[in-house]
Write an enzyme that holds these catalytic residues in place. Sequence first.
Site, short mmCIF file in Angstrom:
data_model
loop_
_atom_site.label_atom_id
_atom_site.label_comp_id
_atom_site.label_asym_id
_atom_site.label_seq_id
_atom_site.Cartn_x
_atom_site.Cartn_y
_atom_site.Cartn_z
N ASP A 1 -5.32 10.80 -12.47
CA ASP A 1 -5.17 10.13 -11.19
C ASP A 1 -4.79 8.64 -11.36
OD1 ASP A 1 -5.01 10.62 -8.49
OD2 ASP A 1 -7.12 10.15 -8.08
N LYS B 1 -15.14 16.96 -5.43
CA LYS B 1 -14.15 18.01 -5.63
C LYS B 1 -14.82 19.24 -6.22
CE LYS B 1 -10.04 15.17 -6.52
NZ LYS B 1 -9.26 15.60 -5.35
N ARG C 1 -5.28 5.88 -1.14
CA ARG C 1 -4.67 5.05 -0.09
C ARG C 1 -5.49 3.79 0.15
NH1 ARG C 1 -5.01 10.05 3.96
NH2 ARG C 1 -4.93 11.07 1.94
N ASP D 1 -12.76 11.33 -0.86
CA ASP D 1 -11.75 11.85 -1.78
C ASP D 1 -10.34 11.36 -1.42
OD1 ASP D 1 -10.77 13.22 -3.93
OD2 ASP D 1 -10.90 15.21 -3.01
N ASP E 1 -10.93 10.86 -10.72
CA ASP E 1 -11.20 11.13 -9.31
C ASP E 1 -12.11 12.34 -9.18
OD1 ASP E 1 -11.22 11.35 -6.60
OD2 ASP E 1 -9.09 11.88 -6.37
N GLU F 1 -9.22 8.42 -1.57
CA GLU F 1 -9.51 7.07 -2.07
C GLU F 1 -8.26 6.30 -2.48
OE1 GLU F 1 -9.54 9.75 -3.91
OE2 GLU F 1 -8.27 9.01 -5.53
N LYS G 1 -1.16 3.58 -8.45
CA LYS G 1 -2.55 4.01 -8.22
C LYS G 1 -3.24 4.20 -9.57
CE LYS G 1 -5.25 8.00 -6.48
NZ LYS G 1 -5.26 9.22 -5.67
#
Length: 467
Positions: A253, A242, A316, A312, A235, A314, A230
Amino acid sequence: MKIRLSKTAKSTTIISFLFEESKNLPQDFKASSGEITVRYEADITNIYCGLGKEEEVSERTLKTAAAKGIQKTSELKKERVSIILPEIKRLDNEKLLSCLKGALLGKYKFTKYKSEKPVSIETIDIVSSRPITAAEISRAEIIADSVNYARGLVNENAHKMTPAQLAKEALAISKSGSMKLTVLDEHDISKQQLNLIKAVGDGSPFPPRLIILEYNGSSKSKERQMIVGKGITFDSGGLNLKPTGSMETMRSDMSGAAAVLGVMRCIGALKPKINVCGVVPAAQNALGPKAYFPGDVYRSYEGLTVEICSTDAEGRLILADAISYCRKKVKPTSIVDLATLTGAIAISLGDTAAGLYSNNDELAQKLFEAGERSGDRLWRMPLFQEYSDSIKSDIADLRNLSKFKKGHAGSNTAAAFIKEFCGMIPWAHIDIAGVSWNDGPPKGETAQFATGYGVQLIIDYLLKNSV
Ligand code: BES
Ligand code: ZN
Ligand code: ZN
C-alpha cells in the site's frame, strides 16, 4: 551488473529478435510477438525472441520480448549474454534501448528471503549495428534500475519499510541527487495540524512522516510539478479491520510512495532541466490503543472537516493533508498523485491499466500518452458531480466513504474526495491498486510481486513534456 557495448556478440549465449517477415526463421518458429525459442548451434546457445510484424513493434513489444529472453537466459543458468538489438529504422536509439530496459526489468527477482539464490546474469553485452553511445546505455539502465529500486521498497517487509525508513530512503536520494529534503516527523505533523495524517498514523508504534523532496533543475522554468505517492506502509484497515485474504499483500500500500521515490532517484541521476517535487505522506494504518475511530470527525489541514466512515479508506485522508500542505509550502503548478487507493479500480480495469482522473484535459492527455509509450498504461475515469455530492457528510463537510450503495463507483468517489483538496491547480490522480502488485508468475517485464508501476510512466511524462 556490467553492461558492455560491442559490435559483435562476445558471449556464447545470444539473444536476438526476429520479425514475422524475417527470412530464414528457425524451424517451427513464427516470431509472433512474445514467442520464444532456444536453438543450439555448435557451442552457441541462441535465444530467439519474436517481435511480430515489424511495423507494429512498440517500445512495449521490445521490453516484453527482451524480458522473456533474459528470463530464458536465467533459466539456462548463464552468467553472461549478448543481446543483439534489432534494426528498426523508425525507432530512435532511446526507443530501441527498450530492449535493454526490458532485459533489466525481466531480470529482477526478489530473492532477499530465499536461502538459495539463483544464478544471476553478471554481464550483458549490447550488440548494435548502428552507433549507440555509453550515455544512451546508461540512461536506459538508470530508468530500469529505478523501477527495480521501487519494486524492492514494496517487496521488503512492512516491519522494515516503515515511514521512518521511507524517510531514510528519501535522505539517500536527496544526497545523491542534490535535492532539498524536508521530513516532518510525528511531532511536526501534530504541530502543523496535519490531523488526517496524524489520525491514520496514530494506531501504529511506527509513527508517520511527511516527506518532501525538491529537485530544482531549471531556474528559468516557472513550472514546478508535484508528484505525490500514497505511503501506507501496511494497511490493516484499522478498526474496520480487513478480513483474511485481503490483508496479506498490504505492505504494497506504499506502491505510490515507492514510485515517487523511484522517480526522484532517477531524476537525481539524469538531472534534467525541470523542477519536480516528490511528496510522500507515510503512515501505517494499524490497530492500537490510539487508533482512530469510525464515526469521529477530524479537521483536515485544509480546514474541511471529515467524517471517518471507514478507517480502511485511509489513503485519501493522508493524500488530502499532504496535498493541502504542499500546495501552501511548495506552490506547485501541477499535481499528480499515485495511490493504491481502491480495490474497485481492479474491478474496472484489472491489471491492464491504472485509473486516471483529472480536472484538466491537457494534463490527462499528456499522462495518457506517456502511459502508451512507457507501457504503464492508463485509462481515463470520470469525476461527475454526482460523485462529489455523494461524499457530503451530514455531520461534517465531507465523509471518507460515499453515500452510494456499498461498492458502487468506489474508485470514482475516492477520486472525488481528493479533488476537494486540489483547488484550481491542474491535478491528476492515478489509482494503481490493480497494477502495482502481480500475484502470479512474471509476465514479461512485469515482475512477480511488486511491479514498479508508475516509475516509467512519470519519468516519461516529465521528460517528454519538459521545455
Ligand atoms: N489500500 C486499499 C486499497 C487496495 C485494495 C489496494 C486492494 C490494493 C489492493 C485501500 O486503503 C482500501 O482499503 N480501500 C477500500 C475502500 C473502501 C473502504 C471504501 C477498498 O478498496 O475496499
Ligand atoms: Zn484501506
Ligand atoms: Zn490503503
